[in-house]
Motif scaffolding. Structure first.
Motif, short mmCIF file in Angstrom:
data_model
loop_
_atom_site.label_atom_id
_atom_site.label_comp_id
_atom_site.label_asym_id
_atom_site.label_seq_id
_atom_site.Cartn_x
_atom_site.Cartn_y
_atom_site.Cartn_z
N THR A 142 6.83 8.74 -9.49
CA THR A 142 7.34 8.94 -8.14
C THR A 142 7.81 10.36 -7.92
N LYS A 156 0.81 -1.21 0.00
CA LYS A 156 0.00 0.00 0.00
C LYS A 156 0.84 1.27 0.00
N LEU A 186 6.20 1.92 -6.36
CA LEU A 186 6.55 2.42 -7.69
C LEU A 186 8.00 2.15 -8.07
N THR A 205 6.56 4.72 -14.82
CA THR A 205 6.36 4.41 -13.40
C THR A 205 7.27 5.22 -12.50
N ARG A 245 3.03 3.77 -1.67
CA ARG A 245 3.39 4.23 -3.01
C ARG A 245 4.89 4.44 -3.15
N ASP A 246 5.52 4.93 -2.10
CA ASP A 246 6.96 5.20 -2.15
C ASP A 246 7.77 3.91 -2.29
#
Length: 382
Positions: A380, A202, A208, A376, A204-205
């Motif tokens: 970020t 979960k 990605l 992708t 995102r950091d």
């Protein structure tokens, strides 16, 4: 173990695990003929190995927290050696693919434990620098494995490839037994197995950059899956000629990994990941053109540049993902490896199903993967 010893053991471990991917590639057409099997069936042995690498990675990571890094690495080395020896004794396609899957299980523990041991000792740009040593070990396996595999195939037969893997892995196991255990501290994670990895997914950091590394790795897997049949059957190269191709590929990966090792502390992680993915996408685009024109030089020369780009992308993307992970310990590194191997297995299956006579389909898939990786990582930055 001292830091230098950990890096050395980790590099040799990665080298042997990756030989399971590259070393037998020149023998694929020979094995298909020996088993009286269609080339597409034997090609499935690569994704089977990759699925085996992916399947238990999360479990290896959790077990290493409970039983220790050295114990889990020892178990995986033994499994890899036993399966490698067993492959040399079979003559049925189904059993060959099954043992390749089991061999992948051992390679999984080898791969994830080598990275976890590095992660235990380093952080920040030093982590990228240390992981680049593993990339260098990976690249050496590309050239040495492919070339040595071609030599063993020509002189002793395809079985010698797997016997040599078993012997070398057993020797590393005996060396490991004589070394002291790592003093890594437990992470004291209170979450359950599924809650731990769910929380990482979960983030995102974490997710990605991990995806960017896996998509770039998929480019390498697509080429490894399709190249033996493209060059040996569609373009008429011999197994020895194809084996020699491993050297410029290895040199290219070595250059990319060395640049990260040498300059990442000065230039930073973001600089290298964007540079590497840009080079990878450009190279795959040129390869697509070469496949349409059927020019071999426009297939393997751009690929060498692309390999250098992926050599920059892979250790840096993994370092960024694990550094940004909300949970410390071996879990982020294990999940990163699991994602990469699972993606590689799926991509390998797709690549093995592509018709060999339409080379542009393989290079087109490589372009799509490189583009997705760059998009992708750009997300970020938003």
């Amino acid at each position: 173990m001292k830091n230098d010893s950990i890096i050395f053991i980790a590099c040799i471990t990665v080298f042997l695990a990756q030989l399971g991917i590259t070393m037998y590639l020149p023998a694929l057409p020979i094995i298909a003929a020996a088993f009286s099997s269609p080339p597409q069936d034997i090609s499935l042995s690569l994704p089977a190995f990759l699925i085996g690498m992916a399947a238990p990675m999360l479990v290896w990571g959790s077990l290493s927290e409970k039983y220790g890094r050295k114990t889990i690495l020892s178990v995986s080395l033994l499994l890899y050696a036993i399966c490698s020896a067993g492959i040399s004794l079979v003559y049925e396609t189904e059993m060959f693919i099954l043992l390749r899957f089991l061999q992948g299980l051992g390679a999984s523990g080898m791969s994830v434990m080598s990275r976890i041991m590095i992660r235990d000792r380093f952080s920040g740009a030093l982590l990228s620098k240390s992981l680049s040593w593993l990339s260098i070990a990976f690249v050496v396996s590309l050239g040495v494995g492919q070339y040595l595999g071609a030599i063993l195939l020509a002189s002793l037969g395809w079985q010698a490839i797997f016997i040599s893997l078993a012997t070398a892995t057993l020797l590393l196991f005996l060396v490991l037994l004589r070394l002291p255990s790592s003093n890594a501290l437990p992470s004291y994670n209170s979450l359950s197995f599924f809650a731990t990895y769910g929380r990482l997914l979960k983030s995102r950091d974490f997710l990605l950059p991990a995806l960017a590394g896996g998509l770039g790795y998929g480019v390498i897997i697509t080429f490894n899956t399709c190249a033996p049949f493209i060059f040996q059957e569609s373009l008429g190269w011999s197994a020895s000629e194809y084996g020699l191709l491993g050297w410029p590929i290895s040199l290219s990966y070595l250059v990319g990994a060395w640049l990260v090792n040498r300059y990442v502390i000065r230039k930073g992680n973001i600089f290298f990941i964007l540079l590497g993915l840009s080079i990878l996408l450009f190279s795959c685009t040129v390869m697509l053109l070469g496949s349409i024109l059927l020019w071999p030089l426009l297939l393997w020369i751009p690929y060498c540049f692309g390999v250098a780009g992926q050599a920059m992308n892979y250790p840096v993307s993994m370092a960024i993902a694990t550094e940004n992970a909300p949970i410390k310990g071996p879990y982020a590194m294990a999940l990163c490896g699991f994602m990469h191997q699972l993606m590689a297995a799926v991509i390998g299956i797709i690549a093995s199903l592509l018709p060999g006579k339409y080379i542009w389909m393989s290079t087109g898939l490589m372009c799509v993967l490189a583009m997705a990786a760059l998009v992708t990582i750009l997300r970020t930055r938003q």
